[in-house]
Scaffold this active site. Sequence first.
Site, PDB file in Angstrom:
ATOM      1  N   SER A 695       0.664  -1.221  -0.117  1.00 38.24           N
ATOM      2  CA  SER A 695      -0.216   0.117  -0.143  1.00 38.24           C
ATOM      3  C   SER A 695       0.839   1.249  -0.041  1.00 38.24           C
ATOM      4  O   SER A 695       0.126   2.328  -0.100  1.00 38.24           O
ATOM      5  CB  SER A 695      -0.916  -0.061   1.156  1.00 38.24           C
ATOM      6  OG  SER A 695      -0.142   0.249   2.420  1.00 38.24           O
ATOM      7  N   LYS A 738      -6.554   3.666   8.686  1.00 41.04           N
ATOM      8  CA  LYS A 738      -5.657   4.358   8.152  1.00 41.04           C
ATOM      9  C   LYS A 738      -6.030   5.904   8.005  1.00 41.04           C
ATOM     10  O   LYS A 738      -5.390   6.975   8.489  1.00 41.04           O
ATOM     11  CB  LYS A 738      -5.322   4.084   6.520  1.00 41.04           C
ATOM     12  CG  LYS A 738      -4.403   2.837   6.764  1.00 41.04           C
ATOM     13  CD  LYS A 738      -4.109   2.480   4.889  1.00 41.04           C
ATOM     14  CE  LYS A 738      -3.274   1.253   5.000  1.00 41.04           C
ATOM     15  NZ  LYS A 738      -3.259   0.567   3.408  1.00 41.04           N
TER      16      LYS A 738
END
Length: 810
Positions: A695, A738
Site C-alpha cells: 500500500s 488509516k
Amino acid sequence: MASDFVSVIKPTADEPEGQQIGPIPVLPVRDTVLFPHAVLPLTVGRESSIQLIQSLGEEKTILVVAQRDARQDSPQAADLHNIGTRATVHKVVKMPNQSLFVFTEGNERVRLGEFAQITPFMTAESEVIAEVEPAKSPELEALQRNVVSQFQQIVTSSPTLSDDLQTIAINIEEPGRLADFIASSLPFLTTADKQELLETPDVAARLERINKHLAKELEVQQLRNKIQSEVQDSVQSSQRDFYLREQLKAIQKELGDLDDTQKDIAELKEKIEAAGMPEETKKDALKELARLSRMNSMAADYSLTRNYIEWLAVLPWAKSSAGEVDILKAKEILDADHYGLKKVKDRILDYLSVRRLKPDMKGPILCFVGPPGVGKTSLGRSVAKALGRKFSRISLGGMHDEAELRGHRRTYIGALPGQIIQNLKRVETNDPVFMLDEIDKLGRDFRGDPASALLEVLDPEQNNTFRDNYLDQPFDLSKVLFICTANQLDPVPAPLLDRMEIIELTGYTEEEKVAIAETYLIPRQEKENGIDPALVDFPKDAVAQIARHYTREAGVRKLEQQVGTIFRKIARRIAEGKNEKVTITNELVREFLGGIKVRVDTEIAERTKRAGVAVGLAWTPVGGDVLFVEASRMKGKGSFAITGQIGDVMKESMQAALTWVRSNAKKLGLDEDLLKDSDLHIHVPAGAIPKDGPSAGVTMATAIVSLLTDTPVRPLLAMTGEITLSGNVLPVGGIKEKFLAAKRAGVRDVILPVDCRQQVEEDLQADQIEGVTIHYASRIEEVLSIALPRTTGEVVHDEVVREELISAAV
Ligand SMILES: Nc1ncnc2c1ncn2[C@@H]1O[C@H](COP(=O)(O)OP(=O)(O)OP(=O)(O)O)[C@@H](O)[C@H]1O
Ligand SMILES: [Mg+2]
C-alpha cells in the site's frame, strides 16, 4: 479344669508299702489324673458313678482311675489304666442338673487288682505302690531347685496361674511331693503326661521328667513371646494406629461428637450431594471420598485426595446465574457503558437475540478484533452485565503450554486444573461470560499446542464434555459464552477462526475520544482519585489537546492515563489547601503533563519541507499510523537501495514505483538519463512495528518524483494505494484505521484509490470525515497532480502553511 485345682499340703500318708486293699469302688474319670495330696473337684454325671457316690457309707474311700480313652461313656475294667489313686471323698454337692460335684483328695498311688463287681458300679482290689525315695545328693538338690525356679518363671509369666502356686512350691521339701504338686498344677500337661508321671514311683525319675516338661514349656513360652513381638512389630505402625483410630472413632461416635477430619468428610459428602454433578462423576467422587475416610489424615496423599474431591465438590455443575435475556435492557446497559460503537453493539444484540430465541443454540463464538484500548475487554464485561452473568477473563497472551488451559494430570506433583476449570470455580456458575483475551498472542511449543485445547473448548460440538486433565471428568461448557479478543487476525489459527464470528472495533477519531473522555473517562478518574466534580472544569478543548499532543493511539487507554495524571495533580493541590475551583486550560495541561509529547502535524510539516519526502498510511495491529517515505539521490551508477524495517512485498512495490517513474520520465518532464550518474536510496524510517504490504506504492512513486523534480510535496497530505507498472492505482485494505490515523496526525488531505470509495462510505461516518478532504485517484498521474504543487502560488502557499505550523509548536 486342672487350673481350678486346689492343692492341700498334708503330711505324707503313712500307708505301709505294698499293702493290699480289699475291694472298694472304682470311679473312672476322663481327662484328668488325681495325684496324691491333691484335692480335685470332680463333676460326676454318669448314672453308674452317681450310684457309686450315693452308695458310700461311713467309709469314703474310693479308687480314682483315669480312662484310657476319654470318649468311652461306659468304661469296663479293660478301659481303665492299671494305676490310679486311692482317694477320700470329702464333700458331695448336688447340682441342679442332677449331677454331683465331688471333692476328692488323693492319698497314694495304687495298682488295680481283681475287679470284684462291675455293675451297678465297679469295685476292685488294689495294692499301694511304694515311692522309690532317692538318696540325698547335690545333684538331686540342684535338680529340685531347678524345677522350682522354672516353675516360678512359668507361673510369673502366665496370666492364668495364681502367684500362690510359687509360694507353695517353694515350701515343699520332699522331691516326690514337689513333683506331684507341680504335675497337678500345670495346665499344659496332657492327661497322658500326667498318667505317666503318676506311673513313675521313682521320685528322682519323676522329678527329672517334670524338669523336662518345664524346660520344654519355658522354651515354648519364649518362642511364643518372640513370635508375638515380631508380629506386633510388623503390625504395629499401621494396623495398631488403625485399630486405635477406629476405636477412637467408635468412642467419639458413642459420645456424639465427631473429630475434625470426620466433620470435614461429612461436609465434603454434603457438598458432593448438593453439587448436582452427573451420576458418573458423583459415583467417582463418592468413591474417592470413601477412600479418603479410610486414609490416615497425616499421610502425604491425604491432602492431595482431599483437594481433588474439594475441586469436584465446589465446581458449579448445575448452578446457573442467568435467566432470560432482556434485549432492551441489554441495549441500555451496552449504551450506558460505551460511547458510539453502534455497529458493534448492533451485532452483539443480534447475536444475543438469536441466543434468546434458541437458548441451546450451538452458535459461533464472538471475537472482538481491534487496536489496543478501543474497549474490547470492557465491552465483554458489559455483555456479561447485560446478560446478568458472571464475567471472567483468561489471558492467552504468551500461553505456551496446553496444561495451562487444560490442567496437569493428578499424578504430577502440585497438579492443578487448568484456567478454564479454575475460572469456573471462581465464578461459581456454569454460564459465565469467559473472555479469552489476546487469542492472537497464543504461543505454541514442545509442551503442546494450547490452540488445540482451545479448539475443543470453543467447539460447540465437543465442549459439552470438556475434559480437564486434573479432574478427569467431563464438564459441560456449552452454557458458557466465550468471547475472544485479538488485535489482529493473521496469527489466529484458521480452525479457530472458523468457529468465530468476527466483530471489528476500529480506532477512534479525536472527536470520539473527546466524547468518550467527557462521558466516561473523566467521571471515572474523578471518582477514582476522590475528586469532587464540582471542583473541576474540564473543557473539551483541554481534552482535545491531551488527545492530540500527549497520546498517539487508536484507543483511549493512554488518554485515560493522562486524564488520571491530571486528577492526581489536582488532588495534590487540594491536599495542599488550594480549594478553589480549577478550570483545566491548555497551560495547566502543559504544567501537569509537561511539554507537548506528540506533534505529528509539525513533524509532517517539518519533514516534507525537503523534496523527496512523502507521507504514507499504514495499517498495524495497534491501529493505523502515518509513515514517511524518504528518497535521496547521490552520485553513482544508477543503482538503488531501500532500507528501513520493511518486508519483501514493500520492496517489490518500490521496484514497481521506480520502474514506472523511469518509463514515464519524459512525460514527467524529467531528463531520461537523469538516473544514469546517480544512485537512488529510499528509506522508510522504522516505527515500532515492522511494515509490509503493497500500500505504500503510490507514496514511493510520489517521493521519487518529488525528489527528481525537486518539488516538496504539499504539506498535511497523506496517501495510500498500490501501484502497477502501468501506473494504475489499486485499492488497499484497512482504510478506516488509516484514515483515522491520518486525521489524528492532523492531515488535511488524503489521497485514496478510487476503488476504496465504498469502504469509506460504509465504515466512516460523516462526522469522522469532517475536516479532511478525501481525493480519489485511479492513476498515479492523478496522485501526483494532487500531491505536488502545480503553480508558484501553490508553492508559496505551502511554505506559509508550513511555517505557521512549525512556529505554533515552539
Ligand atoms: N467506546 C467507549 N466508551 C467508553 N469507554 C471506552 C470505550 N472504548 C474504550 N473505553 C475505555 O478504554 C479503556 C480501555 O479499554 P479496554 O481495556 O477494553 O481495551 P481493549 O480493546 O481490551 O485493549 P487491548 O487490546 O489492549 O486489550 C477501558 O477503560 C474502557 O472502558
Ligand atoms: Mg483488552
